[in-house]
Design a protein around this motif. Structure first.
Motif, PDB file in Angstrom:
ATOM      1  N   LYS A   1      54.203 -32.279  -1.471  1.00  0.00           N
ATOM      2  CA  LYS A   1      55.168 -33.269  -1.966  1.00  0.00           C
ATOM      3  C   LYS A   1      54.479 -34.410  -2.700  1.00  0.00           C
ATOM      4  CE  LYS A   1      55.443 -35.759   2.460  1.00  0.00           C
ATOM      5  NZ  LYS A   1      56.384 -36.207   3.529  1.00  0.00           N
ATOM      6  N   ASN A   2      53.147 -34.545  -2.527  1.00  0.00           N
ATOM      7  CA  ASN A   2      52.380 -35.560  -3.243  1.00  0.00           C
ATOM      8  C   ASN A   2      51.840 -35.056  -4.579  1.00  0.00           C
ATOM      9  OD1 ASN A   2      52.695 -37.461  -1.134  1.00  0.00           O
ATOM     10  ND2 ASN A   2      50.990 -36.514  -0.019  1.00  0.00           N
ATOM     11  N   GLY A   3      52.177 -33.812  -4.944  1.00  0.00           N
ATOM     12  CA  GLY A   3      51.762 -33.284  -6.226  1.00  0.00           C
ATOM     13  C   GLY A   3      50.424 -32.584  -6.234  1.00  0.00           C
ATOM     14  N   GLN A   4      49.842 -32.334  -5.056  1.00  0.00           N
ATOM     15  CA  GLN A   4      48.566 -31.618  -4.996  1.00  0.00           C
ATOM     16  C   GLN A   4      48.818 -30.120  -5.093  1.00  0.00           C
ATOM     17  OE1 GLN A   4      46.350 -32.304  -1.412  1.00  0.00           O
ATOM     18  NE2 GLN A   4      44.794 -30.759  -1.881  1.00  0.00           N
ATOM     19  N   ASP A   5      48.127 -29.447  -6.020  1.00  0.00           N
ATOM     20  CA  ASP A   5      48.319 -28.012  -6.193  1.00  0.00           C
ATOM     21  C   ASP A   5      47.816 -27.242  -4.975  1.00  0.00           C
ATOM     22  OD1 ASP A   5      49.269 -28.644  -8.665  1.00  0.00           O
ATOM     23  OD2 ASP A   5      47.766 -27.537  -9.805  1.00  0.00           O
ATOM     24  N   LEU A   6      48.615 -26.289  -4.530  1.00  0.00           N
ATOM     25  CA  LEU A   6      48.241 -25.391  -3.440  1.00  0.00           C
ATOM     26  C   LEU A   6      47.917 -24.006  -3.979  1.00  0.00           C
ATOM     27  CD1 LEU A   6      51.022 -26.360  -0.866  1.00  0.00           C
ATOM     28  CD2 LEU A   6      48.605 -27.027  -0.777  1.00  0.00           C
ATOM     29  N   PHE A   7      48.888 -23.386  -4.677  1.00  0.00           N
ATOM     30  CA  PHE A   7      48.726 -22.030  -5.182  1.00  0.00           C
ATOM     31  C   PHE A   7      49.409 -21.897  -6.545  1.00  0.00           C
ATOM     32  CE2 PHE A   7      49.606 -21.620  -0.525  1.00  0.00           C
ATOM     33  CZ  PHE A   7      48.288 -21.426  -0.116  1.00  0.00           C
ATOM     34  N   THR A   8      48.798 -21.127  -7.417  1.00  0.00           N
ATOM     35  CA  THR A   8      49.418 -20.708  -8.667  1.00  0.00           C
ATOM     36  C   THR A   8      49.841 -19.250  -8.515  1.00  0.00           C
ATOM     37  OG1 THR A   8      48.047 -22.203  -9.980  1.00  0.00           O
ATOM     38  CG2 THR A   8      49.067 -20.367 -11.126  1.00  0.00           C
ATOM     39  N   VAL A   9      51.035 -18.926  -8.978  1.00  0.00           N
ATOM     40  CA  VAL A   9      51.549 -17.563  -8.875  1.00  0.00           C
ATOM     41  C   VAL A   9      51.040 -16.746 -10.060  1.00  0.00           C
ATOM     42  CG1 VAL A   9      53.603 -16.128  -8.654  1.00  0.00           C
ATOM     43  CG2 VAL A   9      53.630 -18.473  -7.782  1.00  0.00           C
ATOM     44  N   ARG A  10      50.413 -15.615  -9.750  1.00  0.00           N
ATOM     45  CA  ARG A  10      49.882 -14.725 -10.767  1.00  0.00           C
ATOM     46  C   ARG A  10      50.437 -13.318 -10.569  1.00  0.00           C
ATOM     47  NH1 ARG A  10      45.183 -13.185 -10.232  1.00  0.00           N
ATOM     48  NH2 ARG A  10      44.636 -12.849 -12.405  1.00  0.00           N
ATOM     49  N   ARG A  11      50.623 -12.619 -11.655  1.00  0.00           N
ATOM     50  CA  ARG A  11      51.054 -11.231 -11.581  1.00  0.00           C
ATOM     51  C   ARG A  11      49.873 -10.322 -11.875  1.00  0.00           C
ATOM     52  NH1 ARG A  11      52.912  -7.500 -15.868  1.00  0.00           N
ATOM     53  NH2 ARG A  11      53.814  -5.693 -14.834  1.00  0.00           N
ATOM     54  N   GLU A  12      49.711  -9.294 -11.059  1.00  0.00           N
ATOM     55  CA  GLU A  12      48.717  -8.258 -11.309  1.00  0.00           C
ATOM     56  C   GLU A  12      49.365  -7.157 -12.132  1.00  0.00           C
ATOM     57  OE1 GLU A  12      45.316  -8.093 -10.255  1.00  0.00           O
ATOM     58  OE2 GLU A  12      45.797 -10.222 -10.034  1.00  0.00           O
ATOM     59  N   SER A  13      48.756  -6.778 -13.210  1.00  0.00           N
ATOM     60  CA  SER A  13      49.313  -5.767 -14.097  1.00  0.00           C
ATOM     61  C   SER A  13      48.704  -4.406 -13.786  1.00  0.00           C
ATOM     62  CB  SER A  13      49.041  -6.125 -15.565  1.00  0.00           C
ATOM     63  OG  SER A  13      49.559  -5.159 -16.431  1.00  0.00           O
ATOM     64  N   GLU A  14      49.555  -3.449 -13.431  1.00  0.00           N
ATOM     65  CA  GLU A  14      49.122  -2.083 -13.160  1.00  0.00           C
ATOM     66  C   GLU A  14      50.114  -1.136 -13.825  1.00  0.00           C
ATOM     67  OE1 GLU A  14      48.606  -1.263  -9.052  1.00  0.00           O
ATOM     68  OE2 GLU A  14      47.563  -3.122  -8.617  1.00  0.00           O
ATOM     69  N   CYS A  15      49.600  -0.240 -14.656  1.00  0.00           N
ATOM     70  CA  CYS A  15      50.512   0.632 -15.401  1.00  0.00           C
ATOM     71  C   CYS A  15      51.312   1.545 -14.470  1.00  0.00           C
ATOM     72  CB  CYS A  15      49.728   1.455 -16.420  1.00  0.00           C
ATOM     73  SG  CYS A  15      48.494   2.569 -15.710  1.00  0.00           S
ATOM     74  N   CYS A  16      50.721   1.947 -13.352  1.00  0.00           N
ATOM     75  CA  CYS A  16      51.416   2.853 -12.437  1.00  0.00           C
ATOM     76  C   CYS A  16      51.530   2.247 -11.036  1.00  0.00           C
ATOM     77  CB  CYS A  16      50.683   4.189 -12.355  1.00  0.00           C
ATOM     78  SG  CYS A  16      50.565   5.063 -13.919  1.00  0.00           S
ATOM     79  N   GLY A  17      51.364   0.922 -10.935  1.00  0.00           N
ATOM     80  CA  GLY A  17      51.386   0.278  -9.635  1.00  0.00           C
ATOM     81  C   GLY A  17      52.787  -0.108  -9.212  1.00  0.00           C
ATOM     82  N   PRO A  18      52.892  -0.919  -8.161  1.00  0.00           N
ATOM     83  CA  PRO A  18      54.202  -1.341  -7.666  1.00  0.00           C
ATOM     84  C   PRO A  18      54.911  -2.230  -8.680  1.00  0.00           C
ATOM     85  CG  PRO A  18      52.447  -2.561  -6.574  1.00  0.00           C
ATOM     86  CD  PRO A  18      51.784  -1.481  -7.372  1.00  0.00           C
ATOM     87  N   SER A  19      56.247  -2.255  -8.606  1.00  0.00           N
ATOM     88  CA  SER A  19      57.021  -3.050  -9.548  1.00  0.00           C
ATOM     89  C   SER A  19      56.858  -4.547  -9.309  1.00  0.00           C
ATOM     90  CB  SER A  19      58.505  -2.676  -9.459  1.00  0.00           C
ATOM     91  OG  SER A  19      58.971  -2.821  -8.128  1.00  0.00           O
ATOM     92  N   LEU A  20      56.423  -4.937  -8.130  1.00  0.00           N
ATOM     93  CA  LEU A  20      56.147  -6.335  -7.825  1.00  0.00           C
ATOM     94  C   LEU A  20      54.777  -6.419  -7.173  1.00  0.00           C
ATOM     95  CD1 LEU A  20      57.278  -9.225  -7.885  1.00  0.00           C
ATOM     96  CD2 LEU A  20      58.098  -8.849  -5.551  1.00  0.00           C
ATOM     97  N   ASN A  21      53.833  -7.051  -7.851  1.00  0.00           N
ATOM     98  CA  ASN A  21      52.459  -7.146  -7.373  1.00  0.00           C
ATOM     99  C   ASN A  21      51.934  -8.513  -7.796  1.00  0.00           C
ATOM    100  OD1 ASN A  21      49.811  -6.831  -6.582  1.00  0.00           O
ATOM    101  ND2 ASN A  21      49.465  -4.941  -7.707  1.00  0.00           N
ATOM    102  N   LEU A  22      51.987  -9.485  -6.871  1.00  0.00           N
ATOM    103  CA  LEU A  22      51.662 -10.864  -7.185  1.00  0.00           C
ATOM    104  C   LEU A  22      50.490 -11.366  -6.349  1.00  0.00           C
ATOM    105  CD1 LEU A  22      55.273 -12.414  -7.241  1.00  0.00           C
ATOM    106  CD2 LEU A  22      54.003 -11.418  -9.148  1.00  0.00           C
ATOM    107  N   ARG A  23      49.860 -12.427  -6.842  1.00  0.00           N
ATOM    108  CA  ARG A  23      48.801 -13.121  -6.114  1.00  0.00           C
ATOM    109  C   ARG A  23      49.101 -14.610  -6.099  1.00  0.00           C
ATOM    110  NH1 ARG A  23      48.134  -8.555  -5.409  1.00  0.00           N
ATOM    111  NH2 ARG A  23      46.267  -7.272  -5.617  1.00  0.00           N
ATOM    112  N   LEU A  24      48.770 -15.262  -4.995  1.00  0.00           N
ATOM    113  CA  LEU A  24      48.771 -16.720  -4.927  1.00  0.00           C
ATOM    114  C   LEU A  24      47.320 -17.155  -5.003  1.00  0.00           C
ATOM    115  CD1 LEU A  24      51.434 -17.491  -2.158  1.00  0.00           C
ATOM    116  CD2 LEU A  24      51.763 -17.041  -4.601  1.00  0.00           C
TER     117      LEU A  24
END
Length: 248
Positions: free
Chosen positions: A51-74
């Motif tokens: 709540k003070n504006g300090q970054d915790l995690f950025t949401v990233r997507r992992e790209s895989e041509c044949c991987g799961p339809s949702l594959n994210l990293r924090l």
């Protein structure tokens, strides 16, 4: 927090591999220490912050041509992936029930999220990594539900919220605020953050479904998470953890 919530505790013991803890003792996996004493988290421009504006995690997507339809990293501010979340099917290539697996890097399985939809509700079940159910949530499927601005995460008895997720408009965009009980384990807080991303993804899928029309229930792109092209396999690039101070 709102009146009626239990009072917060001051700290949580740190994660110790190989140690034996009682069921009620909180453990903090590596990389999630920043959540141990956090009571409020904001998601804005694909970045989770205090709540003070300090970054915790950025949401990233992992790209895989044949991987799961949702594959994210924090990813933390030091550009290390600390949480992974991806869809898996218990039926393998032959289908079966799909659920979200949440892990703290490199190999700590911390949670499972299951979503079941009906004609009237989106039902969410949140489990620990060992499959023990801990929380639940229910979102209405109705014409007016796109105006709803609050999601309550309930304990298994369904009597009291353990976390509240609120959407707030900010100009043409929106931010999402997560309120937790401070005595909640850091790992479960991370699983709730992952749960919101999964719910947003499923809502976007449903908005493209013939059975639900074009309604997005108001949550599909909240916090800058845009799953608009997910069903078509095009996210506009594998790295979309953008907009915040730690734009990657």
């Amino acid at each position: 927090m709102s009146a009626g919530y239990p009072g917060p505790i001051q700290s949580q013991p740190q994660w110790q591999n190989g140690s034996t803890f009682s069921k009620s003792t909180a453990m903090v996996p590596p990389g999630l220490e920043c959540l141990a004493e956090v009571e409020e988290v904001t998601l804005k421009d694909k970045v989770f912050q205090t709540k003070n504006g300090q970054d915790l995690f950025t949401v990233r997507r992992e790209s895989e041509c044949c991987g799961p339809s949702l594959n994210l990293r924090l990813r933390n501010p030091y550009k290390r992936d600390v949480v992974s979340l991806y869809l898996i099917s218990d039926g393998g290539c032959c289908g079966g029930q799909t659920y979200l697996k949440v892990s703290a890097q490199p190999a700590h399985h911390i949670g499972i999220v299951r979503i079941l939809t009906s004609s009237s509700n989106i039902n969410v079940s949140i489990e620990r990594g060992n499959g023990e159910p801990v929380f639940s949530a229910k979102l209405p499927v109705s014409v007016g539900s796109n105006k709803d601005s609050t999601i309550e995460i309930l304990g298994m008895d369904g009597s009291q919220p353990v976390a509240v997720i609120t959407k707030e408009k900010e100009g043409k965009s929106s931010q999402v605020i997560f309120h937790f009980l401070l005595n909640m384990e850091a790992a479960l807080k991370a699983v709730i953050l992952a749960t919101f991303l999964y719910v947003s993804f499923r809502i976007r899928e449903m908005s493209h479904s013939h059975s639900y029309g074009d309604s997005d229930f108001g949550w599909a792109d909240a916090g800058g998470i845009d799953f608009a092209d997910m069903s078509h396999g095009d996210f506009g690039g594998s790295d979309w953890g953008g907009g915040g101070k730690n734009d990657l």
